[in-house]
Design a protein around this motif. Sequence first.
Motif, PDB file in Angstrom:
ATOM      1  N   ALA A  26       0.869  -1.179   0.000  1.00 41.03           N
ATOM      2  CA  ALA A  26       0.000   0.000   0.000  1.00 41.03           C
ATOM      3  C   ALA A  26       0.908   1.231   0.000  1.00 41.03           C
ATOM      4  O   ALA A  26       1.574   1.523   0.997  1.00 41.03           O
ATOM      5  CB  ALA A  26      -0.907  -0.014   1.224  1.00 41.03           C
ATOM      6  N   VAL A  27       0.946   1.939  -1.102  1.00 38.62           N
ATOM      7  CA  VAL A  27       1.868   3.071  -1.251  1.00 38.62           C
ATOM      8  C   VAL A  27       1.079   4.344  -1.533  1.00 38.62           C
ATOM      9  O   VAL A  27       0.407   4.455  -2.566  1.00 38.62           O
ATOM     10  CB  VAL A  27       2.888   2.816  -2.380  1.00 38.62           C
ATOM     11  N   SER A  28       1.165   5.293  -0.628  1.00 34.00           N
ATOM     12  CA  SER A  28       0.467   6.569  -0.780  1.00 34.00           C
ATOM     13  C   SER A  28       1.315   7.600  -1.518  1.00 34.00           C
ATOM     14  O   SER A  28       0.784   8.545  -2.104  1.00 34.00           O
ATOM     15  CB  SER A  28       0.102   7.134   0.597  1.00 34.00           C
ATOM     16  N   GLY A  29       2.631   7.405  -1.458  1.00 35.57           N
ATOM     17  CA  GLY A  29       3.557   8.396  -2.006  1.00 35.57           C
ATOM     18  C   GLY A  29       4.310   9.131  -0.921  1.00 35.57           C
ATOM     19  O   GLY A  29       5.278   9.847  -1.197  1.00 35.57           O
ATOM     20  N   ASP A  32       6.986   7.166   4.342  1.00 35.98           N
ATOM     21  CA  ASP A  32       6.973   5.833   4.958  1.00 35.98           C
ATOM     22  C   ASP A  32       6.760   4.742   3.914  1.00 35.98           C
ATOM     23  O   ASP A  32       7.509   3.764   3.846  1.00 35.98           O
ATOM     24  CB  ASP A  32       5.871   5.748   6.021  1.00 35.98           C
ATOM     25  N   SER A  33       5.716   4.899   3.099  1.00 30.92           N
ATOM     26  CA  SER A  33       5.390   3.854   2.123  1.00 30.92           C
ATOM     27  C   SER A  33       6.407   3.808   0.986  1.00 30.92           C
ATOM     28  O   SER A  33       6.684   2.730   0.436  1.00 30.92           O
ATOM     29  CB  SER A  33       3.981   4.053   1.581  1.00 30.92           C
ATOM     30  N   ALA A 122       1.044  -5.299   2.565  1.00 28.76           N
ATOM     31  CA  ALA A 122       2.015  -4.647   3.448  1.00 28.76           C
ATOM     32  C   ALA A 122       1.637  -3.187   3.660  1.00 28.76           C
ATOM     33  O   ALA A 122       1.420  -2.440   2.696  1.00 28.76           O
ATOM     34  CB  ALA A 122       3.418  -4.747   2.867  1.00 28.76           C
ATOM     35  N   LEU A 123       1.559  -2.782   4.913  1.00 28.29           N
ATOM     36  CA  LEU A 123       1.243  -1.399   5.296  1.00 28.29           C
ATOM     37  C   LEU A 123       2.479  -0.777   5.931  1.00 28.29           C
ATOM     38  O   LEU A 123       3.177  -1.435   6.711  1.00 28.29           O
ATOM     39  CB  LEU A 123       0.073  -1.367   6.277  1.00 28.29           C
ATOM     40  N   ILE A 158       0.363  -7.214   6.918  1.00 26.91           N
ATOM     41  CA  ILE A 158       1.679  -7.210   7.560  1.00 26.91           C
ATOM     42  C   ILE A 158       2.181  -5.772   7.626  1.00 26.91           C
ATOM     43  O   ILE A 158       1.838  -4.932   6.796  1.00 26.91           O
ATOM     44  CB  ILE A 158       2.697  -8.105   6.816  1.00 26.91           C
ATOM     45  N   ARG A 159       3.004  -5.500   8.647  1.00 27.30           N
ATOM     46  CA  ARG A 159       3.547  -4.156   8.856  1.00 27.30           C
ATOM     47  C   ARG A 159       5.056  -4.264   9.067  1.00 27.30           C
ATOM     48  O   ARG A 159       5.538  -4.283  10.197  1.00 27.30           O
ATOM     49  CB  ARG A 159       2.850  -3.510  10.062  1.00 27.30           C
TER      50      ARG A 159
END
Length: 443
Positions: A26-29, A32-33, A122-123, A158-159
């Motif tokens: 999960a990629v927001s930009g 972190d992601s 994956a978060l 998963i994190r």
Amino acid sequence: MLPLQQFQDFIEKEALFTKDNKILLAVSGGRDSVLMLHLFKALSIEVGVAHCNFNLRAEEAQRDEHFVKMLCDRFETPFYVTHFDTKKYAAVHKISTQMAARDLRYQWFETIRGKEGYDYIALAQHQNDAIETVLINLIRGTGISGLHGILPKRDFLIRPLLFLNREEIDQLIEDNHINFVEDGSNLSTDYTRNKLRLQVIPHLKEINPNLENTFTQNMARFSEIETFLKVQVEDLSQKLLQKKADGIYIALDKIAALKPQQLLLFELLKPFGFTNAVVEEILASVKSLSGTHFFSSHYQAIINRDYLIIAKHPIANHQHQVIHPNMEKINFLGQEICMSFSDDLTFEPLKFKSFADFDKLIFPLILRSWEQGDKFIPLGMRNFKKISDFFIDEKLPLHLKETTPLLINGNGEIIWVAGMRPDNRYKLTGATKKVAIFELKIN
């Protein structure tokens, strides 16, 4: 330099996934992601990227989507994107915009995971996110489960960044010259999480500069305590919860012997949706208020003589089911009534079967719950008896009064209190030519 060894060690320690697994990121930009994507690609793990555009930040949201797509093109990584009308979803479901965004993204992530054959989602949550979650839970009220923060692995989520804190991530982004986009809403104090991040946690770090490590250690302890409690509660459940056809029975004397009483009873009743406040009310009532009902969203708890009985809500107290002559099976409040006809006048004296004179039936019949004022003539008697009095004489548990089906003739007379007693007016006689047979089956 990226902390690849720490990353691998954390994955192995928490058994997040194996080298053969396919991971949806999960990629927001945000930083972190984006760092998470760089770590996965550096280890040559097979991944895809999912990006949500919630249409909440206009041009900034379009910028984020374009940035993540370009990043995926550069890494030659599958890119999945979706657009949500988040405000509309929040209004329809009467929830906050934040909660709406959370629900929408998790539902969509799971859809992509299943459709595209990914093993895990994956978060990019890290140690500070876990601290904020614990603080939010404490502010709103929580049990032990709310004190372990964010778990590294839960079902398909998963994190893998929980081995890092925010300062470490910022430093890695700077040292490795990693580009990212900043979500402007992260600087707004309109949200509880942001208030904690921007206004509360900095003060806590003044008191304890090693706050992240302290919280991480505490959360690990709370997680172990929760595991221990679960084992104890599972053992108690096996000993105390008696499963019967009409519900779960817990002896009141066993409840009285629990120590600590409220904590253990809450854990025993939690799977049925009862809150801690309701558990308090139950404990305040067990000694003196037999017959009292308590409710969760799907269950009711009734103090009935020597037991606390947990049963499902009746679907409706006065639900009616119409029965036509051609129907063989009728479902009613989790029970099934089978109807058949026979020329054989043999009678079986069974509670769960009723034999009625067919020629006295006026179709359509009605199957419904007990209503105030209902009365019938129990088989073998000459006078009417109120159904409410009959239930009392039969010592029927309170919760079953709502779900015991009554079979009603077309003229309004009761033919059968299902599973208990037929009406004397519909018994078989020497003049009976055809028999209607009704059988109650519990699903």
